[in-house]
Write a protein that holds these residues in place. Structure first.
Motif, PDB file in Angstrom:
ATOM      1  N   GLY A  16       0.803  -1.216   0.000  1.00  0.00           N
ATOM      2  CA  GLY A  16       0.000   0.000   0.000  1.00  0.00           C
ATOM      3  C   GLY A  16       0.833   1.261   0.000  1.00  0.00           C
ATOM      4  O   GLY A  16       2.070   1.223  -0.078  1.00  0.00           O
ATOM      5  N   SER A  17       0.130   2.391   0.092  1.00  0.00           N
ATOM      6  CA  SER A  17       0.776   3.706   0.040  1.00  0.00           C
ATOM      7  C   SER A  17       0.312   4.576   1.188  1.00  0.00           C
ATOM      8  O   SER A  17      -0.807   4.435   1.683  1.00  0.00           O
ATOM      9  N   LEU A  18       1.185   5.493   1.578  1.00  0.00           N
ATOM     10  CA  LEU A  18       0.870   6.546   2.544  1.00  0.00           C
ATOM     11  C   LEU A  18       1.619   7.800   2.135  1.00  0.00           C
ATOM     12  O   LEU A  18       2.693   7.716   1.521  1.00  0.00           O
ATOM     13  N   ARG A  19       1.059   8.929   2.514  1.00  0.00           N
ATOM     14  CA  ARG A  19       1.728  10.206   2.266  1.00  0.00           C
ATOM     15  C   ARG A  19       1.868  10.927   3.591  1.00  0.00           C
ATOM     16  O   ARG A  19       0.865  11.209   4.261  1.00  0.00           O
ATOM     17  N   LEU A  20       3.098  11.204   3.969  1.00  0.00           N
ATOM     18  CA  LEU A  20       3.378  11.964   5.175  1.00  0.00           C
ATOM     19  C   LEU A  20       3.618  13.419   4.809  1.00  0.00           C
ATOM     20  O   LEU A  20       4.171  13.726   3.745  1.00  0.00           O
ATOM     21  N   SER A  21       3.219  14.305   5.714  1.00  0.00           N
ATOM     22  CA  SER A  21       3.469  15.735   5.532  1.00  0.00           C
ATOM     23  C   SER A  21       4.096  16.308   6.791  1.00  0.00           C
ATOM     24  O   SER A  21       3.882  15.794   7.888  1.00  0.00           O
ATOM     25  N   CYS A  22       4.854  17.360   6.600  1.00  0.00           N
ATOM     26  CA  CYS A  22       5.486  18.051   7.715  1.00  0.00           C
ATOM     27  C   CYS A  22       5.340  19.552   7.474  1.00  0.00           C
ATOM     28  O   CYS A  22       5.786  20.053   6.437  1.00  0.00           O
ATOM     29  N   ALA A  23       4.715  20.230   8.418  1.00  0.00           N
ATOM     30  CA  ALA A  23       4.557  21.675   8.336  1.00  0.00           C
ATOM     31  C   ALA A  23       5.612  22.341   9.201  1.00  0.00           C
ATOM     32  O   ALA A  23       5.761  22.005  10.388  1.00  0.00           O
ATOM     33  N   ALA A  24       6.351  23.268   8.611  1.00  0.00           N
ATOM     34  CA  ALA A  24       7.431  23.949   9.316  1.00  0.00           C
ATOM     35  C   ALA A  24       7.067  25.404   9.586  1.00  0.00           C
ATOM     36  O   ALA A  24       6.379  26.045   8.791  1.00  0.00           O
ATOM     37  N   SER A  79       6.809  16.796   2.066  1.00  0.00           N
ATOM     38  CA  SER A  79       6.008  15.579   2.042  1.00  0.00           C
ATOM     39  C   SER A  79       6.871  14.383   1.688  1.00  0.00           C
ATOM     40  O   SER A  79       7.922  14.522   1.048  1.00  0.00           O
ATOM     41  N   LEU A  80       6.405  13.207   2.105  1.00  0.00           N
ATOM     42  CA  LEU A  80       7.058  11.960   1.755  1.00  0.00           C
ATOM     43  C   LEU A  80       5.977  11.012   1.249  1.00  0.00           C
ATOM     44  O   LEU A  80       5.148  10.540   2.038  1.00  0.00           O
ATOM     45  N   GLN A  81       5.961  10.784  -0.043  1.00  0.00           N
ATOM     46  CA  GLN A  81       5.040   9.829  -0.646  1.00  0.00           C
ATOM     47  C   GLN A  81       5.694   8.463  -0.594  1.00  0.00           C
ATOM     48  O   GLN A  81       6.793   8.270  -1.140  1.00  0.00           O
ATOM     49  N   MET A  82       5.028   7.520   0.047  1.00  0.00           N
ATOM     50  CA  MET A  82       5.585   6.190   0.242  1.00  0.00           C
ATOM     51  C   MET A  82       4.693   5.174  -0.470  1.00  0.00           C
ATOM     52  O   MET A  82       3.523   5.017  -0.118  1.00  0.00           O
ATOM     53  N   ASN A  83       5.240   4.514  -1.463  1.00  0.00           N
ATOM     54  CA  ASN A  83       4.524   3.498  -2.233  1.00  0.00           C
ATOM     55  C   ASN A  83       5.159   2.134  -2.022  1.00  0.00           C
ATOM     56  O   ASN A  83       6.298   2.022  -1.544  1.00  0.00           O
ATOM     57  N   SER A  84       4.428   1.107  -2.399  1.00  0.00           N
ATOM     58  CA  SER A  84       4.934  -0.273  -2.290  1.00  0.00           C
ATOM     59  C   SER A  84       5.518  -0.538  -0.904  1.00  0.00           C
ATOM     60  O   SER A  84       6.620  -1.076  -0.765  1.00  0.00           O
ATOM     61  N   LEU A  85       4.762  -0.171   0.097  1.00  0.00           N
ATOM     62  CA  LEU A  85       5.259  -0.267   1.466  1.00  0.00           C
ATOM     63  C   LEU A  85       5.473  -1.719   1.878  1.00  0.00           C
ATOM     64  O   LEU A  85       4.721  -2.627   1.471  1.00  0.00           O
ATOM     65  N   LYS A  86       6.506  -1.926   2.691  1.00  0.00           N
ATOM     66  CA  LYS A  86       6.872  -3.250   3.174  1.00  0.00           C
ATOM     67  C   LYS A  86       6.809  -3.268   4.703  1.00  0.00           C
ATOM     68  O   LYS A  86       6.944  -2.216   5.347  1.00  0.00           O
ATOM     69  N   PRO A  87       6.645  -4.433   5.291  1.00  0.00           N
ATOM     70  CA  PRO A  87       6.625  -4.489   6.766  1.00  0.00           C
ATOM     71  C   PRO A  87       7.863  -3.872   7.401  1.00  0.00           C
ATOM     72  O   PRO A  87       7.772  -3.265   8.483  1.00  0.00           O
ATOM     73  N   GLU A  88       8.990  -3.958   6.732  1.00  0.00           N
ATOM     74  CA  GLU A  88      10.224  -3.385   7.296  1.00  0.00           C
ATOM     75  C   GLU A  88      10.250  -1.857   7.241  1.00  0.00           C
ATOM     76  O   GLU A  88      11.171  -1.240   7.774  1.00  0.00           O
TER      77      GLU A  88
END
Length: 115
Positions: A16-24, A79-88
């Motif tokens: 799956g995928s997740l998108r993280l964001s960080c506001a500075a 932002s950090l777009q994370m695709n093809s996520l793995k358990p690790e």
């Protein structure tokens, strides 16, 4: 006062995928490199990705081709777009910048990859 606030973590299945964001805030954002780090239980914190003021990027080898870091200098966000996520990839993810000769960190956001 420099402040970094992450959002967007959660539970996702492998692949799956997740998108993280960080506001500075508290810095002239466009001038600073921004980084993402992660820390899994019982492990040391490790660098994941960086984006520099000129937009160039670097990635940890294990996330290259799966993660993409980007920045919005108008909104002062990274932002950090994370695709093809793995358990690790399961870890607490932190946003980072180095300003005024010291490192600043957000509070972290949990990413759990599990079926």
């Amino acid at each position: 006062q420099v402040r970094l606030v992450e959002s967007g973590g959660g539970l996702v299945q492998p692949g799956g995928s997740l998108r993280l964001s960080c506001a500075a805030s508290g810095i002239n954002f466009r001038l600073y490199a921004m980084g993402w780090y992660r820390q899994a239980p019982g492990e040391a914190r490790e660098w994941v990705a960086s984006i520099f003021s000129n937009g160039s990027t670097n990635y940890l080898d294990s996330v290259k081709d799966r993660f993409t870091v980007s920045r919005n200098n108008v909104r002062s966000t990274v932002s950090l777009q994370m695709n093809s996520l793995k358990p690790e990839d399961t870890a607490v993810y932190y946003c980072n910048t180095r300003a005024y000769t010291r490192d600043f960190w957000g509070q972290g956001t949990q990413v759990t990859v599990s079926s």
